[in-house]
Write a protein that holds these residues in place. Structure first.
Motif, PDB file in Angstrom:
ATOM      1  N   TYR A 185       0.614  -1.196  -0.005  1.00  0.00           N
ATOM      2  CA  TYR A 185       0.119   0.033   0.042  1.00  0.00           C
ATOM      3  C   TYR A 185       0.973   1.318  -0.284  1.00  0.00           C
ATOM      4  N   SER A 186       1.878   1.315   0.639  1.00  0.00           N
ATOM      5  CA  SER A 186       2.714   2.325   0.823  1.00  0.00           C
ATOM      6  C   SER A 186       3.399   2.669  -0.409  1.00  0.00           C
ATOM      7  N   LEU A 187       3.520   1.971  -1.618  1.00  0.00           N
ATOM      8  CA  LEU A 187       4.252   2.380  -2.783  1.00  0.00           C
ATOM      9  C   LEU A 187       3.402   3.356  -3.470  1.00  0.00           C
ATOM     10  N   HIS A 188       2.097   3.218  -3.096  1.00  0.00           N
ATOM     11  CA  HIS A 188       1.069   3.970  -3.835  1.00  0.00           C
ATOM     12  C   HIS A 188       1.075   5.556  -3.194  1.00  0.00           C
ATOM     13  N   ASP A 189       1.386   5.472  -1.966  1.00  0.00           N
ATOM     14  CA  ASP A 189       1.648   6.705  -1.256  1.00  0.00           C
ATOM     15  C   ASP A 189       2.864   7.278  -1.696  1.00  0.00           C
ATOM     16  N   GLU A 190       3.864   6.636  -1.609  1.00  0.00           N
ATOM     17  CA  GLU A 190       5.203   7.302  -2.271  1.00  0.00           C
ATOM     18  C   GLU A 190       5.069   7.754  -3.630  1.00  0.00           C
ATOM     19  N   ILE A 191       4.648   7.184  -4.674  1.00  0.00           N
ATOM     20  CA  ILE A 191       4.252   7.507  -5.850  1.00  0.00           C
ATOM     21  C   ILE A 191       3.500   9.213  -5.999  1.00  0.00           C
ATOM     22  N   GLU A 192       2.394   8.939  -4.855  1.00  0.00           N
ATOM     23  CA  GLU A 192       1.637  10.390  -4.871  1.00  0.00           C
ATOM     24  C   GLU A 192       2.487  11.593  -4.307  1.00  0.00           C
ATOM     25  N   LEU A 193       3.236  11.207  -3.320  1.00  0.00           N
ATOM     26  CA  LEU A 193       4.103  12.170  -2.684  1.00  0.00           C
ATOM     27  C   LEU A 193       5.459  12.645  -3.788  1.00  0.00           C
ATOM     28  N   LEU A 194       5.753  11.830  -4.606  1.00  0.00           N
ATOM     29  CA  LEU A 194       6.718  12.039  -5.458  1.00  0.00           C
ATOM     30  C   LEU A 194       6.054  13.314  -6.673  1.00  0.00           C
TER      31      LEU A 194
ATOM     32  N   LYS B 142       3.569  15.313  -5.744  1.00  0.00           N
ATOM     33  CA  LYS B 142       3.543  16.522  -4.832  1.00  0.00           C
ATOM     34  C   LYS B 142       4.810  17.273  -4.800  1.00  0.00           C
ATOM     35  N   ALA B 143       6.029  16.362  -5.023  1.00  0.00           N
ATOM     36  CA  ALA B 143       7.126  17.203  -4.754  1.00  0.00           C
ATOM     37  C   ALA B 143       7.542  17.494  -6.223  1.00  0.00           C
ATOM     38  N   GLY B 144       6.910  17.461  -7.183  1.00  0.00           N
ATOM     39  CA  GLY B 144       7.258  17.994  -8.505  1.00  0.00           C
ATOM     40  C   GLY B 144       7.546  17.082  -9.606  1.00  0.00           C
ATOM     41  N   LEU B 145       7.383  15.869  -9.522  1.00  0.00           N
ATOM     42  CA  LEU B 145       7.310  14.756 -10.706  1.00  0.00           C
ATOM     43  C   LEU B 145       6.002  14.785 -11.510  1.00  0.00           C
ATOM     44  N   THR B 146       5.941  14.814 -12.618  1.00  0.00           N
ATOM     45  CA  THR B 146       4.694  14.564 -13.429  1.00  0.00           C
ATOM     46  C   THR B 146       4.399  12.997 -13.251  1.00  0.00           C
ATOM     47  N   PRO B 147       2.885  12.749 -13.231  1.00  0.00           N
ATOM     48  CA  PRO B 147       2.640  11.407 -13.011  1.00  0.00           C
ATOM     49  C   PRO B 147       3.240  10.380 -13.765  1.00  0.00           C
ATOM     50  N   GLU B 148       3.545  10.772 -14.966  1.00  0.00           N
ATOM     51  CA  GLU B 148       4.462   9.952 -16.066  1.00  0.00           C
ATOM     52  C   GLU B 148       5.740   9.580 -15.414  1.00  0.00           C
ATOM     53  N   GLU B 149       6.350  10.549 -15.000  1.00  0.00           N
ATOM     54  CA  GLU B 149       7.658  10.579 -14.290  1.00  0.00           C
ATOM     55  C   GLU B 149       7.492   9.536 -12.941  1.00  0.00           C
ATOM     56  N   ALA B 150       6.607  10.165 -12.234  1.00  0.00           N
ATOM     57  CA  ALA B 150       6.438   9.039 -11.031  1.00  0.00           C
ATOM     58  C   ALA B 150       6.078   7.604 -11.265  1.00  0.00           C
ATOM     59  N   LEU B 151       5.413   7.273 -12.230  1.00  0.00           N
ATOM     60  CA  LEU B 151       5.172   6.005 -12.709  1.00  0.00           C
ATOM     61  C   LEU B 151       6.305   5.482 -13.299  1.00  0.00           C
ATOM     62  N   ASN B 152       7.100   6.288 -14.202  1.00  0.00           N
ATOM     63  CA  ASN B 152       8.559   5.697 -14.439  1.00  0.00           C
ATOM     64  C   ASN B 152       9.485   5.379 -13.379  1.00  0.00           C
ATOM     65  N   SER B 153       9.488   6.054 -12.214  1.00  0.00           N
ATOM     66  CA  SER B 153      10.100   5.758 -10.997  1.00  0.00           C
ATOM     67  C   SER B 153       9.874   4.237 -10.535  1.00  0.00           C
ATOM     68  N   SER B 154       8.474   3.864 -10.734  1.00  0.00           N
ATOM     69  CA  SER B 154       8.413   2.633  -9.954  1.00  0.00           C
ATOM     70  C   SER B 154       7.910   1.439 -11.096  1.00  0.00           C
ATOM     71  N   THR B 155       8.591   1.662 -12.157  1.00  0.00           N
ATOM     72  CA  THR B 155       8.379   0.628 -13.138  1.00  0.00           C
ATOM     73  C   THR B 155       9.946   0.658 -14.063  1.00  0.00           C
ATOM     74  N   LYS B 156       9.764   1.451 -15.096  1.00  0.00           N
ATOM     75  CA  LYS B 156      11.132   1.126 -16.029  1.00  0.00           C
ATOM     76  C   LYS B 156      12.599   1.536 -15.354  1.00  0.00           C
ATOM     77  N   LEU B 157      12.391   2.837 -14.457  1.00  0.00           N
ATOM     78  CA  LEU B 157      13.860   3.239 -13.980  1.00  0.00           C
ATOM     79  C   LEU B 157      14.158   2.286 -13.118  1.00  0.00           C
ATOM     80  N   SER B 158      13.445   1.757 -12.005  1.00  0.00           N
ATOM     81  CA  SER B 158      13.640   0.759 -11.001  1.00  0.00           C
ATOM     82  C   SER B 158      14.276  -0.500 -11.616  1.00  0.00           C
TER      83      SER B 158
END
Length: 472
Positions: free
Chosen positions: A362-371, A373-389
């Protein structure tokens, strides 16, 4: 036919039947997800509307190709398909001996590994990176690989610290190098460095890990305070928390942020901010009322529920000064993430789940949302938890994008996460290594797990954990 020959024939037939049945059970069905919108997360950022994706032999077999006649049809109309999510910083629960043991005793706290993996499953977290692994985590991974339970892929890191604690301890460069070599021999794939390492031992560990082909992730040891630049040596591949940089700052200034940007970028180091863990610590410092209200709390083991409520280190040491310190750090971390993004430094999504208040999955969805809020676009946040990782882990040829030939780790959503990142929570179905887990099945498994945990609450007291004796 003599009786001896007939007996052998019956035995052979029985064995043949068992083998055929096992092969049938292990063979995954061919599936076709029809009329689905695919967010591929590929380099060209392609989105394929109203597509048909075929899964065969646990891989993505085709996109808009011929559908095999044997395929099981899954309706994806109006839904969105994304790659399976990756949490690049977790601490899992596995079998352990809490007390003094005698030879042959084994672990005294035993868990159902399917129960442990359910929060990941229902949240579409198909890969995790455990940053303080034990031999029991290898056993969990093997159960998943064998198909005995449904769960995420597991990357495992050996933690090395300094000082006088327990675990892997190294206080000299030679000990640090030997500890890395031992971890490599034991099968660990990554090294995590921790806070109490001295400067020379830290550098030796990072250097030896590089020689052994092992990436290094972790903390910036306290010994580098006032000399932060010395920590960024070749092979220090990822900082595990934004707070590690915050702790190196005297006044949380913009000048320090720009200094950290230069150090990290020049060294080719990545960042996993783990924003959610500091947010949860701050909330618990104020009040424990948040804990039982956390999404997913009912699905974590009763012993951990009890620990978070009765032995909560963040609440126990709370003070107005501590809360003010956390508030300043949270603000600094958000500014840091924005600056790192603008500098083009890769940011990946990790949670530090397992820490009090940070619920697995559950906390991964929290983290993505906080990213976001900190300035990433939704696409960048999704990328941080898929392709980039996946890229940082070195498995981007296997997972991280929705492309033909990749392993079928997929999440089917009811709404587009690029419109609103909170839509990653609107999960319809998940696919773990090509195995389909429907919403109906997930709901049933969660309901059974919640009842099991509620029924067993009275059996677990964190303060009496050393008295546990092989209790499920």
């Amino acid at each position: 036919m003599n009786r001896k020959y007939f007996k052998y024939l019956l035995t052979a037939l029985l064995l043949f039947t068992i083998i055929l049945k096992a092969q049938k059970n292990n063979k995954q069905a061919v599936m076709a997800i029809k009329n689905v919108n695919i967010i591929t997360m590929s380099s060209d950022k392609k989105i394929i509307k109203n597509a048909t994706l075929v899964i065969k032999d646990n891989k993505i077999f085709s996109i808009n190709g011929v559908i095999p006649q044997s395929a099981k049809m899954i309706d994806g109309k109006g839904k969105w398909l994304i790659p399976g999510l990756i949490d690049i910083h977790v601490h899992g629960v596995a079998d352990i001996n809490f007390g003094a043991s005698y030879p042959t005793e084994g672990d005294t706290f035993l868990v159902d590994n399917q129960d442990m993996m359910m929060p990941y499953v229902v949240n579409g977290v198909t890969t995790i990176f455990d940053l303080n692994s034990r031999v029991e985590n290898f056993a969990q991974r093997n159960e998943i690989i064998k198909g005995k339970i449904i769960g995420p892929r597991m990357a495992l890191a050996a933690l090395i610290n300094g000082g006088n604690g327990s675990g892997r301890i190294a206080n000299t460069p030679s000990d640090g190098r030997q500890t890395v070599r031992i971890a490599k021999a034991e099968g660990y794939e990554f090294i995590k460095v921790y806070s109490e390492l001295n400067v020379e031992t830290f550098k030796a560990i990072v250097d030896e890990a590089k020689k052994q082909g092992m990436k290094v992730v972790g903390h910036i040891p306290d010994a580098f305070k006032g000399r932060t630049e010395e920590a960024f040596v070749p092979g220090f591949d990822m900082v595990a928390h934004a707070e590690e940089l915050a702790k190196q700052s005297e006044n949380y200034s913009d000048e320090d942020i720009q200094k950290f940007v230069r150090l990290v970028k020049d060294n080719g180091t990545w960042l996993s901010p783990t924003l959610i863990v500091i947010k949860r610590i701050e909330e618990q410092a104020r009040s424990l009322d948040i804990i039982p209200k956390l999404e997913g709390f009912r699905y974590i083991h009763p012993l951990m529920q009890n620990k978070w409520m009765t032995s909560n280190q963040y609440h126990d040491k709370s003070s107005p000064e501590f809360i003010a310190y956390l508030d300043k750090m949270i603000a600094f971390n958000n500014r840091l993430v924005k600056a790192f993004k603008e500098a083009g430094i890769p940011i990946v999504a990790g949670t530090d789940s397992g820490c009090s208040g940070v619920v697995w999955g559950y906390s991964l969805h929290d983290e993505i949302e906080l990213l976001v809020k900190a300035g990433l676009t939704p696409e960048e946040a999704l990328n941080s938890s898929t392709k980039l990782s996946a890229t940082w882990l070195g498995i981007d040829d296997k997972i991280g994008t929705v492309e033909v030939g990749k392993l079928a780790d997929l999440v089917l959503l009811d709404a587009n996460p690029l419109d609103d990142i909170r839509n990653t929570r609107k999960i319809s179905d998940v696919f773990f290594n090509g195995q389909w887990v429907s919403k109906k099945k997930m709901d049933k498994m969660l309901s059974d797990l919640a009842k099991k945990n509620d029924d067993n609450k009275s059996k677990f007291d964190w303060k009496k954990r050393k008295e546990l004796k092989n209790t499920l």
